[in-house]
Design an enzyme around this catalytic site. Structure first.
Site, mmCIF file in Angstrom:
data_model
loop_
_atom_site.group_PDB
_atom_site.id
_atom_site.type_symbol
_atom_site.label_atom_id
_atom_site.label_comp_id
_atom_site.label_asym_id
_atom_site.label_seq_id
_atom_site.Cartn_x
_atom_site.Cartn_y
_atom_site.Cartn_z
ATOM 1 N N LYS A 78 0.864 -1.184 0.000
ATOM 2 C CA LYS A 78 0.000 0.000 0.000
ATOM 3 C C LYS A 78 0.895 1.226 0.000
ATOM 4 O O LYS A 78 1.942 1.234 0.659
ATOM 5 C CB LYS A 78 -0.864 -0.006 1.279
ATOM 6 C CG LYS A 78 -2.059 0.899 1.210
ATOM 7 C CD LYS A 78 -3.236 0.237 0.529
ATOM 8 C CE LYS A 78 -4.379 1.207 0.351
ATOM 9 N NZ LYS A 78 -5.545 0.569 -0.268
ATOM 10 N N GLY A 178 -26.068 2.025 0.210
ATOM 11 C CA GLY A 178 -25.151 2.664 -0.726
ATOM 12 C C GLY A 178 -25.295 2.077 -2.109
ATOM 13 O O GLY A 178 -24.944 0.926 -2.345
ATOM 14 N N VAL A 179 -25.857 2.883 -3.012
ATOM 15 C CA VAL A 179 -26.031 2.407 -4.387
ATOM 16 C C VAL A 179 -25.205 3.283 -5.333
ATOM 17 O O VAL A 179 -25.720 3.913 -6.254
ATOM 18 C CB VAL A 179 -27.530 2.337 -4.798
ATOM 19 C CG1 VAL A 179 -28.128 1.015 -4.353
ATOM 20 C CG2 VAL A 179 -28.346 3.497 -4.227
ATOM 21 N N GLY A 180 -23.905 3.320 -5.050
ATOM 22 C CA GLY A 180 -22.952 4.015 -5.920
ATOM 23 C C GLY A 180 -22.471 3.063 -6.991
ATOM 24 O O GLY A 180 -23.231 2.212 -7.466
ATOM 25 N N ASN A 181 -21.202 3.174 -7.358
ATOM 26 C CA ASN A 181 -20.667 2.333 -8.445
ATOM 27 C C ASN A 181 -20.918 0.855 -8.214
ATOM 28 O O ASN A 181 -21.506 0.177 -9.049
ATOM 29 C CB ASN A 181 -19.157 2.563 -8.578
ATOM 30 C CG ASN A 181 -18.863 3.917 -9.179
ATOM 31 O OD1 ASN A 181 -19.587 4.387 -10.054
ATOM 32 N ND2 ASN A 181 -17.814 4.558 -8.705
ATOM 33 N N VAL A 182 -20.469 0.354 -7.072
ATOM 34 C CA VAL A 182 -20.572 -1.080 -6.818
ATOM 35 C C VAL A 182 -21.970 -1.466 -6.337
ATOM 36 O O VAL A 182 -22.549 -2.451 -6.798
ATOM 37 C CB VAL A 182 -19.507 -1.540 -5.783
ATOM 38 C CG1 VAL A 182 -19.648 -3.027 -5.499
ATOM 39 C CG2 VAL A 182 -18.104 -1.213 -6.277
HETATM 40 P P1 NAD Z 1 -19.109 4.991 -4.484
HETATM 41 O O1 NAD Z 1 -18.607 6.255 -3.883
HETATM 42 O O2 NAD Z 1 -19.356 4.937 -5.956
HETATM 43 O O3 NAD Z 1 -20.462 4.528 -3.772
HETATM 44 C C1 NAD Z 1 -20.704 4.661 -2.417
HETATM 45 C C2 NAD Z 1 -22.151 5.078 -2.260
HETATM 46 O O4 NAD Z 1 -22.481 5.097 -0.873
HETATM 47 C C3 NAD Z 1 -22.437 6.483 -2.798
HETATM 48 O O5 NAD Z 1 -23.602 6.475 -3.590
HETATM 49 C C4 NAD Z 1 -22.624 7.297 -1.527
HETATM 50 O O6 NAD Z 1 -23.495 8.395 -1.692
HETATM 51 C C5 NAD Z 1 -23.199 6.255 -0.595
HETATM 52 N N1 NAD Z 1 -23.104 6.597 0.827
HETATM 53 C C6 NAD Z 1 -22.133 7.289 1.471
HETATM 54 N N2 NAD Z 1 -22.430 7.410 2.772
HETATM 55 C C7 NAD Z 1 -23.611 6.761 2.958
HETATM 56 C C8 NAD Z 1 -24.441 6.534 4.094
HETATM 57 N N3 NAD Z 1 -24.125 7.007 5.295
HETATM 58 N N4 NAD Z 1 -25.558 5.825 3.917
HETATM 59 C C9 NAD Z 1 -25.914 5.353 2.697
HETATM 60 N N5 NAD Z 1 -25.170 5.551 1.597
HETATM 61 C C10 NAD Z 1 -24.035 6.250 1.718
HETATM 62 O O7 NAD Z 1 -18.057 3.862 -4.039
HETATM 63 P P2 NAD Z 1 -17.934 2.384 -4.614
HETATM 64 O O8 NAD Z 1 -16.791 2.337 -5.547
HETATM 65 O O9 NAD Z 1 -19.264 1.907 -5.059
HETATM 66 O O10 NAD Z 1 -17.472 1.594 -3.303
HETATM 67 C C11 NAD Z 1 -18.406 1.226 -2.295
HETATM 68 C C12 NAD Z 1 -17.701 0.459 -1.198
HETATM 69 O O11 NAD Z 1 -17.085 -0.716 -1.743
HETATM 70 C C13 NAD Z 1 -16.570 1.217 -0.514
HETATM 71 O O12 NAD Z 1 -16.492 0.841 0.830
HETATM 72 C C14 NAD Z 1 -15.330 0.706 -1.246
HETATM 73 O O13 NAD Z 1 -14.169 0.819 -0.440
HETATM 74 C C15 NAD Z 1 -15.703 -0.735 -1.467
HETATM 75 N N6 NAD Z 1 -14.984 -1.369 -2.574
HETATM 76 C C16 NAD Z 1 -15.075 -0.862 -3.831
HETATM 77 C C17 NAD Z 1 -14.385 -1.472 -4.883
HETATM 78 C C18 NAD Z 1 -14.485 -0.967 -6.285
HETATM 79 O O14 NAD Z 1 -14.083 -1.690 -7.207
HETATM 80 N N7 NAD Z 1 -15.011 0.230 -6.517
HETATM 81 C C19 NAD Z 1 -13.609 -2.618 -4.619
HETATM 82 C C20 NAD Z 1 -13.543 -3.125 -3.328
HETATM 83 C C21 NAD Z 1 -14.241 -2.478 -2.312
#
Ligand code: NAD
Length: 351
Positions: A78, A178-182
């Site tokens: 890291k 949380g309905v962001g990317n993942v």
């Molecule tokens: P993202 O920022 O696209 O999505 C996160 C979502 O959570 C957003 O829509 C945000 O508004 C929402 N959010 C934030 N605070 C919140 C709360 N208090 N209550 C409800 N929703 C809330 O991020 P992502 O890339 O989708 O990642 C999501 C999680 O998965 C993170 O913990 C990340 O570390 C983990 N992760 C992601 C990846 C990846 O490939 N992107 C890989 C491994 C782990």
């Protein structure tokens, strides 16, 4: 460093400084038995060098475990950059970081983490080849999120089989935090498999997209963990499984994408097990992203990456079975298997 609680026999920690830009960073290499150390770069306004080192030690060890559990030819590492990503970042500073990574000659490969953008990764890639996890000309791969989501979906199916007695998700109620990317992509796969969704998000646009396109019910962000559901899928924040939330969880299974879900692993992993809630260790179920990153490093085909990601389900099934047989929390079993895989590879190398 050798006396710090988070020091775990790390192979090396490299500190870097660039006078021209004020760049201060470090790369922690936990273990390279399985392959070059790989893990993201995090830019953060740390309180000081000790805080940055602690974070790097902890996160690099986590990457060793994550890469081992995803069965990848990668070790754990890291990088952290000390500084505020909103005010102190510049292309020159990113290049200084890239030169630092390059100086390690491939012993560490970096990717994206908190505080870094695709544009930063592109800047870094101008001075080092040892970077992956974003779209690069002439190389396969790109955004790891879709593969993370596919792995989480496969993992949820395995968790449903072990915790609910069926991997048919038709009619199974899933609460997605949380309905962001993942989270959105995971919810999309769940919907296609017939699951009934409840979602929550602090981001209004993301929430609306999920509610409208996936016919999902909406819960308040401070109540989604307690929703009437079979499965709770945390896909937003870390430390969501804690003293306050665990007693309120109604689901029998917790399986989602977020990193570091257990506030204090030793305490809260046991608390979930004590309540009879099956927990899918976060770094195992969300391994699809690092599998995609690894595929870019080694130039694997999309099919190979997908097949490896789908094996997350079998890995989780193995963890659930061992946890049940040994009466141990699942996160402890996962850590033990990861350590065992690294130790076995070390013995094989030494033989
Ligand atoms: P993202 O920022 O696209 O999505 C996160 C979502 O959570 C957003 O829509 C945000 O508004 C929402 N959010 C934030 N605070 C919140 C709360 N208090 N209550 C409800 N929703 C809330 O991020 P992502 O890339 O989708 O990642 C999501 C999680 O998965 C993170 O913990 C990340 O570390 C983990 N992760 C992601 C990846 C990846 O490939 N992107 C890989 C491994 C782990």
């Amino acid at each position: 460093m050798f006396d710090m609680p988070d020091y775990d026999g790390h192979e090396a920690v490299h500190w870097f400084h660039d006078a021209a830009t004020g760049y201060r960073g470090l790369v922690a290499i936990h273990d390279t038995t399985l392959g070059p150390a790989c893990g993201g770069t995090r830019m953060w306004a740390y309180a000081g060098a000790d805080a940055a080192l602690t974070d790097a030690l902890r996160l690099s060890r986590g990457m060793s475990y994550k890469n081992a559990m995803a069965d990848l030819p990668l070790g754990g590492g890291k990088a952290v950059i000390l500084g505020d990503a909103r005010t102190q970042k510049s292309p020159a500073l990113m290049r200084a970081h890239g030169r630092a990574v390059e100086s390690l000659a491939g012993r560490y490969v970096t990717a994206m983490d908190v505080g870094m953008s695709e544009a930063d990764m592109e800047t870094i890639s101008a001075v080092t080849r040892h970077v992956a996890g974003f779209a690069q000309k002439g190389r396969t791969g790109g955004d790891p999120s879709p593969m993370t989501a596919w792995g989480v979906f496969c993992g949820i199916r395995a968790a449903a089989k072990a915790g609910l007695g069926t991997d048919d998700l038709k009619g199974v109620r899933v609460a997605v935090q949380g309905v962001g990317n993942v989270g959105f992509d995971t919810a999309r796969h769940l919907k296609a498999a017939g699951a009934i969704l409840t979602v929550a998000d602090v981001n209004e646009a993301n929430l609306r997209r999920a509610a409208e396109t996936l016919d999902a019910a909406v819960a308040a962000t401070d109540a989604i963990h307690a929703a009437e559901a079979d499965i709770f899928a945390p896909c937003a924040l870390g430390a969501i499984l804690n003293d306050a939330t665990i007693p309120q969880i109604r689901a029998r299974v917790v399986a989602g994408a977020a990193n570091n879900q257990l506030a204090v692993p030793a305490v809260h992993g046991a608390m979930l097990a004590g309540r009879g809630i099956l927990y899918a260790p976060d770094y195992v179920i969300n391994g699809g992203g690092i599998i995609r990153v690894c595929g870019q490093i080694y130039d694997w085909s999309d099919e190979a990456i997908r097949a490896r990601t789908e094996r997350i389900g079998a890995t989780l099934a193995e963890i659930f079975a061992a946890a049940k047989a040994e009466g141990r929390p699942t996160h402890e079993v996962a850590d033990a298997i990861a350590r065992g895989r690294i130790a076995a590879a070390r013995r094989q190398k030494a033989a």
